[in-house]
Enzyme design. Sequence first.
Site, PDB file in Angstrom:
ATOM      1  N   PRO A 133     -54.762  10.902   1.620  1.00 33.40           N
ATOM      2  CA  PRO A 133     -54.943   9.584   1.154  1.00 33.40           C
ATOM      3  C   PRO A 133     -56.136   9.507   0.250  1.00 33.40           C
ATOM      4  O   PRO A 133     -57.259   9.860   0.573  1.00 33.40           O
ATOM      5  CB  PRO A 133     -55.141   8.742   2.388  1.00 33.40           C
ATOM      6  CG  PRO A 133     -54.640   9.598   3.523  1.00 33.40           C
ATOM      7  CD  PRO A 133     -54.543  10.953   2.985  1.00 33.40           C
ATOM      8  N   GLU A 134     -55.844   9.076  -0.895  1.00 33.46           N
ATOM      9  CA  GLU A 134     -56.875   8.852  -1.899  1.00 33.46           C
ATOM     10  C   GLU A 134     -57.082   7.346  -1.992  1.00 33.46           C
ATOM     11  O   GLU A 134     -56.553   6.619  -1.159  1.00 33.46           O
ATOM     12  CB  GLU A 134     -56.433   9.447  -3.247  1.00 33.46           C
ATOM     13  CG  GLU A 134     -56.039  10.910  -3.138  1.00 33.46           C
ATOM     14  CD  GLU A 134     -55.595  11.522  -4.457  1.00 33.46           C
ATOM     15  OE1 GLU A 134     -56.077  11.082  -5.508  1.00 33.46           O
ATOM     16  OE2 GLU A 134     -54.765  12.439  -4.435  1.00 33.46           O
TER      17      GLU A 134
END
Length: 278
Positions: free
Chosen positions: A2-3
């Site tokens: 997850p960015e």
Amino acid sequence: MPELPEVEYVARQLRRELIGRTIVAADVSWPGAISGPCPQDFRTRVSGQQVTDVCRRAKLLLIALAAGEVLVIHRRMTGNLIFVPGGGEPPYARVRFTLDDGRVLAFTDPRKFGRLMLVAVADLPQALGGLGPEPLDDAFTAPVLAARLASRKRILKAALLDQAVIAGVGNIYADEALFRAGIHPLRTAASLTPQEVAALREGIRGALLTGIEHGGTTFGRHRDVFDTAGTNLDHLKVYRRTGQPCVRCGSAIARIVVAQRGTHYCPRCQPAPSPSAG
DNA sequence: CTATAAACCTGCTGGC
DNA sequence: TGCCAGCAGGTTTATA
């Protein structure tokens, strides 16, 4: 994880679901997920706390509690925050929060890289120190980006992945941003012209905003709080498209390794740096 | 300062 | 079908 887009999307959901609610209990089934204080103190200090705010900084989820502490969560590679349907036990649950409305929010994480910590509000600046600017802030202008890159005699893609240079950009969106800007990942950070920096700024913001719009990129584990996959994979132009035709020119997308990370680009739209100029 | 490798963990995919 | 090598959204730490 997850960015930035995946964290932002979940932060917005949790904002709606958690603010005003009270966490009545916290259960830790994998103590390694708690980086501070000790799991025992973590449990007692979270329990009974009302959630006053939820926000995001870089790839961190920040959940403010009434007593003046903040629950800081980093999902790393495979961490998710998911409302447990029907009170069952979701796979890979490491920490569970029971709310005053009876719902259970679970932190799930197969690879056990994710971390949760409790930080006093006063200590937050220290804890978040060293992070670069937020790319979606109005203050993130081309000159600001230029200044962050100018002194760096460094491979551009590695600089983009450095959270101290820009906060929240990870492997997927770095590749997408560079494609949008038409810049090769192996260029030197300080070698960009002002025009290229401006294009890169637009590329970064465009790639991130598109990601948020589609609920984040799911090719493996990322889910939102309702266990729904994001659809941004369908909107990526180079990441994980090795060998497939470039959406702009039809050339085969190439894959190399930069800073130990798989890196995808179009050999024609993103011309290689000259050996001398970088 | 910059770069590179390894470590932290587990699961999935593709090739043979 | 089965096994194994390689790869994966991130960060930290040790080593050149």
